[in-house]
Design a protein around this motif. Structure first.
Motif, PDB file in Angstrom:
ATOM      1  N   PRO A 193       0.822  -1.217   0.000  1.00 43.67           N
ATOM      2  CA  PRO A 193       0.000   0.000   0.000  1.00 43.67           C
ATOM      3  C   PRO A 193       0.856   1.268   0.000  1.00 43.67           C
ATOM      4  O   PRO A 193       2.087   1.220   0.108  1.00 43.67           O
ATOM      5  N   LYS A 194       0.183   2.392  -0.100  1.00 47.46           N
ATOM      6  CA  LYS A 194       0.824   3.680   0.096  1.00 47.46           C
ATOM      7  C   LYS A 194       0.759   4.035   1.575  1.00 47.46           C
ATOM      8  O   LYS A 194      -0.312   3.960   2.182  1.00 47.46           O
ATOM      9  N   GLN A 195       1.884   4.400   2.151  1.00 48.00           N
ATOM     10  CA  GLN A 195       1.908   4.896   3.521  1.00 48.00           C
ATOM     11  C   GLN A 195       2.041   6.411   3.486  1.00 48.00           C
ATOM     12  O   GLN A 195       2.980   6.949   2.896  1.00 48.00           O
ATOM     13  N   ILE A 213      -0.297   5.252   8.675  1.00 50.05           N
ATOM     14  CA  ILE A 213      -1.524   5.431   7.891  1.00 50.05           C
ATOM     15  C   ILE A 213      -1.324   4.835   6.505  1.00 50.05           C
ATOM     16  O   ILE A 213      -0.364   5.179   5.806  1.00 50.05           O
ATOM     17  N   PHE A 214      -2.260   3.959   6.101  1.00 54.76           N
ATOM     18  CA  PHE A 214      -2.183   3.321   4.798  1.00 54.76           C
ATOM     19  C   PHE A 214      -3.388   3.715   3.945  1.00 54.76           C
ATOM     20  O   PHE A 214      -4.510   3.849   4.440  1.00 54.76           O
ATOM     21  N   GLU A 215      -3.119   3.863   2.667  1.00 53.91           N
ATOM     22  CA  GLU A 215      -4.177   4.109   1.677  1.00 53.91           C
ATOM     23  C   GLU A 215      -4.050   3.053   0.591  1.00 53.91           C
ATOM     24  O   GLU A 215      -2.960   2.671   0.194  1.00 53.91           O
ATOM     25  N   GLY A 216      -5.195   2.577   0.130  1.00 55.70           N
ATOM     26  CA  GLY A 216      -5.176   1.640  -0.985  1.00 55.70           C
ATOM     27  C   GLY A 216      -4.922   0.198  -0.605  1.00 55.70           C
ATOM     28  O   GLY A 216      -4.398  -0.580  -1.414  1.00 55.70           O
ATOM     29  N   LEU A 217      -5.302  -0.199   0.600  1.00 57.31           N
ATOM     30  CA  LEU A 217      -5.165  -1.602   0.980  1.00 57.31           C
ATOM     31  C   LEU A 217      -6.107  -2.479   0.159  1.00 57.31           C
ATOM     32  O   LEU A 217      -7.265  -2.118  -0.084  1.00 57.31           O
ATOM     33  N   PHE A 226      -8.979   4.789   4.122  1.00 56.44           N
ATOM     34  CA  PHE A 226      -7.708   4.775   4.838  1.00 56.44           C
ATOM     35  C   PHE A 226      -7.813   3.824   6.031  1.00 56.44           C
ATOM     36  O   PHE A 226      -8.888   3.627   6.584  1.00 56.44           O
ATOM     37  N   LEU A 227      -6.677   3.280   6.408  1.00 55.03           N
ATOM     38  CA  LEU A 227      -6.607   2.494   7.632  1.00 55.03           C
ATOM     39  C   LEU A 227      -5.349   2.904   8.385  1.00 55.03           C
ATOM     40  O   LEU A 227      -4.245   2.875   7.824  1.00 55.03           O
TER      41      LEU A 227
END
Length: 291
Positions: free
Chosen positions: A169-171, A207-211, A236-237
């Motif tokens: 993912p993106k962080q 913070i992750f985006e795109g999981l 986001f997660l």
């Protein structure tokens, strides 16, 4: 007011202040899963983040050429919700706009939080309604703190986050000085397992985006107990804990995110902003499974 829901597997407690989940006890495992709110570390349990997630620059935003002030994570977590329905396995809390909320958030909102027990699962649904005459903009998030370690004679570092799928993912990185996003994005090969250590959180939340995963879990190699969190449609997660020795880990699904250092104050340009038309509702939900 304290509300108790119970079935043959779980007993849970909630309070009308913040519509906050404060206790989950499994009759099968004999474990408590939710952080008990010791103020030595953190005096909350599972706060609801609404109508913003994170912080605004200078705690301010501009909407329709007017400036408003709104503190970190919004006001819902510090409001008393009404209970509009309750059965043995379900409760519905509700918070509506007031003259006071209109000062900082000029929308006629209605927020319902629905908790439902089903065997070993607890589902949480946020129903965001717009009772005004114009499109409403908002962000919303969950902030549940899970006990970690879950069992005595285990340590925080004995646990890991398991992802349903292989992840790259993106962080989104945070500025360690300001606490806002620094606009740096790092793609990382997580795989399916992220071992926990306090060093992960040296700059606050990760913070992750795109999981790709729609389920993440708290597990340990030392025993077979933990928590699954099903997150079907969150943008986001984040994961968060405090300083070394803090005995919890937060799993935080978000629709919205904290500002960046260079964010404009324009509310409708905020990254992750959601909108709902007048007279309409939007739903966001997640589900715990305790084992």
């Amino acid at each position: 007011m304290i509300v108790t829901l119970e079935n043959e597997y779980l007993q849970i407690e909630l309070k009308s202040f913040g519509a906050e989940l404060t206790k989950v006890y499994s009759k099968k495992t004999k474990l408590q899963y939710i952080w008990h709110g010791d103020p030595t570390h953190w005096n909350r349990h599972t706060p609801i983040l609404f109508p913003i997630v994170g912080r605004l620059k200078s705690d301010r935003y501009i909407l329709h050429n007017r400036e408003y002030e709104l503190s970190k994570h919004g006001f819902a977590r510090d409001q008393i919700f009404s209970i509009i329905s309750q059965t043995e396995n379900e409760v519905i809390f509700e918070l509506s706009y007031t003259d006071e909320t209109l000062v900082s958030f000029p929308f006629k909102f209605k927020l319902q939080v629905i908790y439902q027990l089903d065997n070993t699962k607890l589902s949480v649904t946020y129903k965001v309604g717009n009772q005004g005459d114009e499109t409403m903009f908002y962000t919303i998030g969950a902030h549940p703190a899970l006990k970690c370690p879950l069992l005595e004679n285990t340590d925080f570092s004995d646990y890991y986050i398991e992802f349903e799928k292989e992840e790259t993912p993106k962080q989104l990185l945070l500025d360690p000085i300001t606490g806002f996003r620094n606009n740096q994005i790092k793609s990382i090969a997580l795989g399916k397992k992220l071992p926990l250590s306090y060093d992960l959180f040296i700059n606050d939340a990760i913070i992750f985006e795109g999981l790709a995963s729609k389920k993440v879990s708290l597990k340990s190699e030392k025993h077979n107990h933990g928590v699954h969190l099903e997150i079907p449609d969150w943008n986001f997660l984040a994961f968060w804990t405090k300083k070394e020795g803090t005995p919890f880990i937060c799993f935080e699904p978000w629709m919205g995110i904290t500002d960046a250092n260079n964010s404009s104050l324009n509310y409708t340009d905020k990254l992750g902003i959601m909108k709902v038309s007048n007279g309409q509702f939007r739903y966001h939900h997640h589900t715990f499974d305790f084992f």
